[in-house]
Design an enzyme around this catalytic site. Structure first.
Site, PDB file in Angstrom:
ATOM      1  N   ASP A   1     -14.769   0.700  45.512  1.00  0.00           N
ATOM      2  CA  ASP A   1     -13.432   0.168  45.788  1.00  0.00           C
ATOM      3  C   ASP A   1     -13.433  -0.757  47.010  1.00  0.00           C
ATOM      4  O   ASP A   1     -14.250  -0.605  47.920  1.00  0.00           O
ATOM      5  CB  ASP A   1     -12.455   1.335  46.004  1.00  0.00           C
ATOM      6  CG  ASP A   1     -11.001   0.886  45.927  1.00  0.00           C
ATOM      7  OD1 ASP A   1     -10.723  -0.138  45.276  1.00  0.00           O
ATOM      8  OD2 ASP A   1     -10.144   1.563  46.518  1.00  0.00           O
TER       9      ASP A   1
ATOM     10  N   ASN B   1      -6.817   0.386  35.191  1.00  0.00           N
ATOM     11  CA  ASN B   1      -7.055  -0.972  35.692  1.00  0.00           C
ATOM     12  C   ASN B   1      -6.568  -2.069  34.736  1.00  0.00           C
ATOM     13  O   ASN B   1      -6.505  -3.242  35.110  1.00  0.00           O
ATOM     14  CB  ASN B   1      -8.537  -1.189  36.044  1.00  0.00           C
ATOM     15  CG  ASN B   1      -8.973  -0.494  37.333  1.00  0.00           C
ATOM     16  OD1 ASN B   1     -10.115  -0.049  37.466  1.00  0.00           O
ATOM     17  ND2 ASN B   1      -8.076  -0.404  38.307  1.00  0.00           N
TER      18      ASN B   1
END
Ligand code: IPE
Ligand code: IPE
Ligand code: MG
Length: 238
Positions: free
Chosen positions: A19, A67
């Protein structure tokens, strides 16, 4: 320096939540897509490093079931980076990586699905490291899938209700046959799992670092391995 690394307790299975690509780019006044591109480089680097360190299983979170909520252009960019990686993975057999892609692949473009099948088939004999790329992956979806499989066997009269236990669910996950994840590293500064390996992480050690994923390198990896080795895992015992 890399060679002199010594550690007494190595995790068998490491999970990485890669991330911070977008913020890495934003801090530099660059488009998010550039952060993903540099993130893809970090990914290749870390697979090689994990192999060098003798990690048996590495699962990386590349794209979550959530996502898809991103702008379609960003989603397309990430999928294209995966295409490039898979193309190279096929060319570089010498890397000796046994690659699997885990997640709901039915929603992916047909060409990407075909590339995945090919890379998985071509890497079956590789034994340097087991790499799981979590793509359109969600921990909840995965557990629901395992529950459906158990229910199907029950309805077919193959098993009794009492036989549906934790081991059966474990066997219905994408990671069936692999050890539970021992260590989860999340870069990017957030302290959450975001639907990653929910079942497999029941007793995982968690390490959160503020380093954004594109900056993550072998030294950071080693630091996490050392911190893991210093942790005391009790697994419910004393
Ligand atoms: C991780 O980086 C990559 C994916 C989720 C595909 P992000 O894109 O989430 O980066 P941040 O969290 O916005 O910085
Ligand atoms: C987790 O990161 C998913 C991947 C790294 C692929 P996100 O950026 O999607 O997670 P949240 O939204 O911050 O929880
Ligand atoms: Mg993020």
């Amino acid at each position: 320096m890399a060679k002199s690394f010594e550690i007494d307790k190595l995790p068998r299975h490491v999970g990485i939540i890669m991330d911070g690509n977008g913020r890495w780019a934003a801090h530099r006044g660059l488009p998010r897509s550039y952060g993903h591109k540099m993130g893809a480089d970090a990914f290749g680097r870390c697979v090689r490093h994990a192999k060098l360190r003798g990690i048996g299983y590495l699962t990386v979170y590349a794209f979550s079931t959530e996502n898809w909520n991103r702008p379609s252009e960003e989603v397309r960019g990430i999928m294209d980076l995966l295409r490039s990686y898979l193309k190279n993975a096929d060319n570089y057999k010498k890397e000796n990586v046994r690659t699997r892609v885990i997640g709901d692949l039915s929603q992916l473009d047909e060409d990407l699905r075909q590339m995945i099948v090919r890379v998985e088939e071509n890497s079956v004999a590789n034994d340097g490291i087991n790499l799981n790329i979590a793509l359109n992956y969600g921990g909840r979806d995965e557990i629901a899938k395992a529950a459906r499989e158990a229910a199907k066997r029950l309805m077919a009269g193959e098993i009794a209700l009492q036989q549906i236990d934790a081991a059966m669910i474990t066997g219905g996950l994408y990671t069936a046959g692999q050890p539970d994840v021992d260590l989860i590293i999340r870069t990017g500064g957030e302290s959450r799992l975001s639907n990653f390996l929910l079942w497999q992480s029941a007793y995982a050690e968690l390490i959160f670092t503020g380093t954004h994923w594109p900056d993550f390198n072998g030294e950071h990896f080693d630091r996490a391995l050392k911190e893991y080795a210093a942790r005391q895992r009790r697994m419910g015992g004393v």
